[in-house]
Motif scaffolding. Structure first.
Motif, PDB file in Angstrom:
ATOM      1  N   UNK A   1      30.467  43.684  54.980  1.00  0.00           N
ATOM      2  CA  UNK A   1      31.847  44.363  54.369  1.00  0.00           C
ATOM      3  C   UNK A   1      32.836  43.791  54.666  1.00  0.00           C
ATOM      4  N   UNK A   2      33.028  42.976  55.869  1.00  0.00           N
ATOM      5  CA  UNK A   2      34.227  42.035  56.254  1.00  0.00           C
ATOM      6  C   UNK A   2      34.376  41.146  55.462  1.00  0.00           C
ATOM      7  N   UNK A   3      33.284  40.335  54.916  1.00  0.00           N
ATOM      8  CA  UNK A   3      33.347  39.119  54.210  1.00  0.00           C
ATOM      9  C   UNK A   3      33.864  39.520  52.730  1.00  0.00           C
ATOM     10  N   UNK A   4      33.062  40.726  52.523  1.00  0.00           N
ATOM     11  CA  UNK A   4      33.748  41.251  50.924  1.00  0.00           C
ATOM     12  C   UNK A   4      35.045  41.371  50.985  1.00  0.00           C
ATOM     13  N   UNK A   5      35.525  42.106  52.084  1.00  0.00           N
ATOM     14  CA  UNK A   5      36.999  42.448  52.140  1.00  0.00           C
ATOM     15  C   UNK A   5      37.899  41.225  52.240  1.00  0.00           C
ATOM     16  N   UNK A   6      37.391  40.140  53.140  1.00  0.00           N
ATOM     17  CA  UNK A   6      38.085  38.799  53.023  1.00  0.00           C
ATOM     18  C   UNK A   6      38.189  38.214  51.628  1.00  0.00           C
ATOM     19  N   UNK A   7      36.984  38.239  50.947  1.00  0.00           N
ATOM     20  CA  UNK A   7      37.107  37.770  49.498  1.00  0.00           C
ATOM     21  C   UNK A   7      38.058  38.270  48.317  1.00  0.00           C
ATOM     22  N   UNK A   8      38.011  39.540  48.753  1.00  0.00           N
ATOM     23  CA  UNK A   8      38.917  40.321  48.037  1.00  0.00           C
ATOM     24  C   UNK A   8      40.333  40.129  48.333  1.00  0.00           C
ATOM     25  N   UNK A   9      40.674  40.014  49.423  1.00  0.00           N
ATOM     26  CA  UNK A   9      42.104  39.740  50.021  1.00  0.00           C
ATOM     27  C   UNK A   9      42.229  38.467  49.283  1.00  0.00           C
TER      28      UNK A   9
ATOM     29  N   UNK B   1      41.072  36.840  46.873  1.00  0.00           N
ATOM     30  CA  UNK B   1      41.412  36.645  45.302  1.00  0.00           C
ATOM     31  C   UNK B   1      42.996  37.128  45.097  1.00  0.00           C
ATOM     32  N   UNK B   2      43.154  38.245  45.880  1.00  0.00           N
ATOM     33  CA  UNK B   2      44.352  39.101  45.528  1.00  0.00           C
ATOM     34  C   UNK B   2      45.363  37.963  45.760  1.00  0.00           C
ATOM     35  N   UNK B   3      45.610  37.581  47.224  1.00  0.00           N
ATOM     36  CA  UNK B   3      46.540  36.584  47.379  1.00  0.00           C
ATOM     37  C   UNK B   3      46.534  35.088  46.833  1.00  0.00           C
TER      38      UNK B   3
ATOM     39  N   UNK C   1      42.931  45.501  44.531  1.00  0.00           N
ATOM     40  CA  UNK C   1      43.543  46.393  45.223  1.00  0.00           C
ATOM     41  C   UNK C   1      42.358  47.845  45.257  1.00  0.00           C
ATOM     42  N   UNK C   2      41.741  47.961  44.054  1.00  0.00           N
ATOM     43  CA  UNK C   2      40.602  49.020  43.992  1.00  0.00           C
ATOM     44  C   UNK C   2      39.516  48.665  44.822  1.00  0.00           C
ATOM     45  N   UNK C   3      39.066  47.364  44.782  1.00  0.00           N
ATOM     46  CA  UNK C   3      37.817  46.726  45.550  1.00  0.00           C
ATOM     47  C   UNK C   3      38.283  46.840  47.080  1.00  0.00           C
ATOM     48  N   UNK C   4      39.735  46.690  47.412  1.00  0.00           N
ATOM     49  CA  UNK C   4      39.933  46.645  48.632  1.00  0.00           C
ATOM     50  C   UNK C   4      39.970  48.522  49.366  1.00  0.00           C
ATOM     51  N   UNK C   5      40.134  49.214  48.384  1.00  0.00           N
ATOM     52  CA  UNK C   5      39.944  50.670  48.809  1.00  0.00           C
ATOM     53  C   UNK C   5      38.421  50.790  48.942  1.00  0.00           C
ATOM     54  N   UNK C   6      37.636  50.460  48.012  1.00  0.00           N
ATOM     55  CA  UNK C   6      36.014  50.468  48.381  1.00  0.00           C
ATOM     56  C   UNK C   6      35.777  49.640  49.314  1.00  0.00           C
ATOM     57  N   UNK C   7      36.066  48.682  49.990  1.00  0.00           N
ATOM     58  CA  UNK C   7      35.915  47.793  51.076  1.00  0.00           C
ATOM     59  C   UNK C   7      36.081  48.964  52.485  1.00  0.00           C
TER      60      UNK C   7
ATOM     61  N   UNK D   1      44.391  56.048  50.673  1.00  0.00           N
ATOM     62  CA  UNK D   1      45.752  55.587  50.333  1.00  0.00           C
ATOM     63  C   UNK D   1      45.940  54.162  49.792  1.00  0.00           C
ATOM     64  N   UNK D   2      44.730  53.199  49.861  1.00  0.00           N
ATOM     65  CA  UNK D   2      44.561  52.020  49.135  1.00  0.00           C
ATOM     66  C   UNK D   2      44.423  52.223  47.595  1.00  0.00           C
ATOM     67  N   UNK D   3      43.490  53.256  47.501  1.00  0.00           N
ATOM     68  CA  UNK D   3      43.073  53.395  46.029  1.00  0.00           C
ATOM     69  C   UNK D   3      44.435  54.076  45.374  1.00  0.00           C
ATOM     70  N   UNK D   4      44.909  54.971  45.940  1.00  0.00           N
ATOM     71  CA  UNK D   4      46.422  55.558  45.389  1.00  0.00           C
ATOM     72  C   UNK D   4      47.227  54.477  44.884  1.00  0.00           C
ATOM     73  N   UNK D   5      47.551  53.508  45.915  1.00  0.00           N
ATOM     74  CA  UNK D   5      48.508  52.348  45.767  1.00  0.00           C
ATOM     75  C   UNK D   5      47.775  51.554  44.363  1.00  0.00           C
ATOM     76  N   UNK D   6      46.448  51.436  44.178  1.00  0.00           N
ATOM     77  CA  UNK D   6      45.946  50.595  43.083  1.00  0.00           C
ATOM     78  C   UNK D   6      46.363  51.401  41.949  1.00  0.00           C
TER      79      UNK D   6
END
Lengths: 179, 71
Positions: free
Chosen positions: A75-83, A85-87, A104-110, A157-162
């Motif tokens: 999960x951490x790796x998935x989150x880091x890959x998502x971040x 991509x975003x950055x 952002x949605x992926x981050x929420x799901x993470x 919160x993150x999903x709402x931000x998305x």
């Protein structure tokens, strides 16, 4: 957006990408080393486990422990890959595109995945660490903690931000096509 | 969208190039291209005013409504 702000966003984003790249290596390697050297590490480093080992773990336990750890590490790796991509998008000056919303949605799901992984990790690792104990001393720990509830709140919160970002994207798209 | 922008026609009539019009009215060529190719979602009245002044025409010379045929 002012050139100065965009330049600043790009510069800072590139630095964060370096950090995420480093963490993508450090996190799984640290996990691997933790289980490889488990029996030699000070007891204090095992204090986060739901069950304290009463003796050295066998090879099978160490391998199973490493496999179970793949849950949170994955999960951490998935989150880091998502971040990352975003950055990467921010570093390229892309702020309100579809891809940004998607990350952002992926981050929420993470965050949701983290809460689930943490909940599953606890009983699995408690079994792994204690299954070679004598009968009557084997433990199965099941728990859903306050921190997991907070994690789910953050996910929301993150999903709402998305969602809000998607509205921002539509506005920017409208603006870009207004002559 | 059913609104058609007849900018190419007016540019030909007035014998003006796109880049000349863009410079004249103070917008980029990319923005003018968005208008010409029908990708614009909105046109500011100030832009329409500037184009009409530059091409000496009426808004009706530039804009036409062509509804999609009923299915």
């Amino acid at each position: 957006m002012a050139d100065n702000s965009m330049h600043h966003i790009k510069r800072v984003s590139r630095k964060y990408i370096l950090l995420f790249n480093a963490l993508l290596v450090v996190v799984p390697v640290a996990g691997l080393f933790y289980w490889a050297l488990f029996n030699r590490l000070p007891v204090e480093l095992h204090s986060d486990l739901p069950v304290m080992p009463s003796r050295d773990l066998t090879i099978i336990q160490l391998v199973l422990g490493a496999l179970v750890s793949l849950l949170p590490i994955g999960v951490i790796i998935y989150g880091l890959v998502t971040l990352k991509g975003l950055f990467r998008l921010y570093a390229d000056g892309i702020i309100f595109a579809n891809e940004n919303v998607k990350y952002f949605r992926q981050l929420g799901y993470t965050f949701i995945a983290w809460a689930i992984a943490a909940t599953l990790f606890t009983p699995l690792i408690s079994m792994v660490v204690s299954f070679t104990n004598p009968v009557g001393q084997r433990e199965l720990v099941v728990g859903f903690e306050l921190i997991d509830i907070f994690t789910l709140i953050i996910a929301g919160i993150v999903l709402i931000i998305a969602w809000v970002m998607n509205e921002g994207r539509k506005l920017e798209d409208e603006q870009a096509h207004t002559v | 969208m059913a609104i058609i922008i007849n900018l190419d026609v007016m540019l030909a009539v007035r014998k003006m190039k796109s880049n000349e019009l863009a410079e004249h009215i103070g917008i980029t060529e990319q923005n003018l291209s968005i208008l010409k190719t029908g990708k614009a979602r909105a046109v500011r009245l100030t832009t329409l005013d500037a184009i009409c002044k530059a091409l000496d025409c009426q808004p009706g010379d530039l804009l036409a409504y062509q509804p999609d045929p009923p299915e």
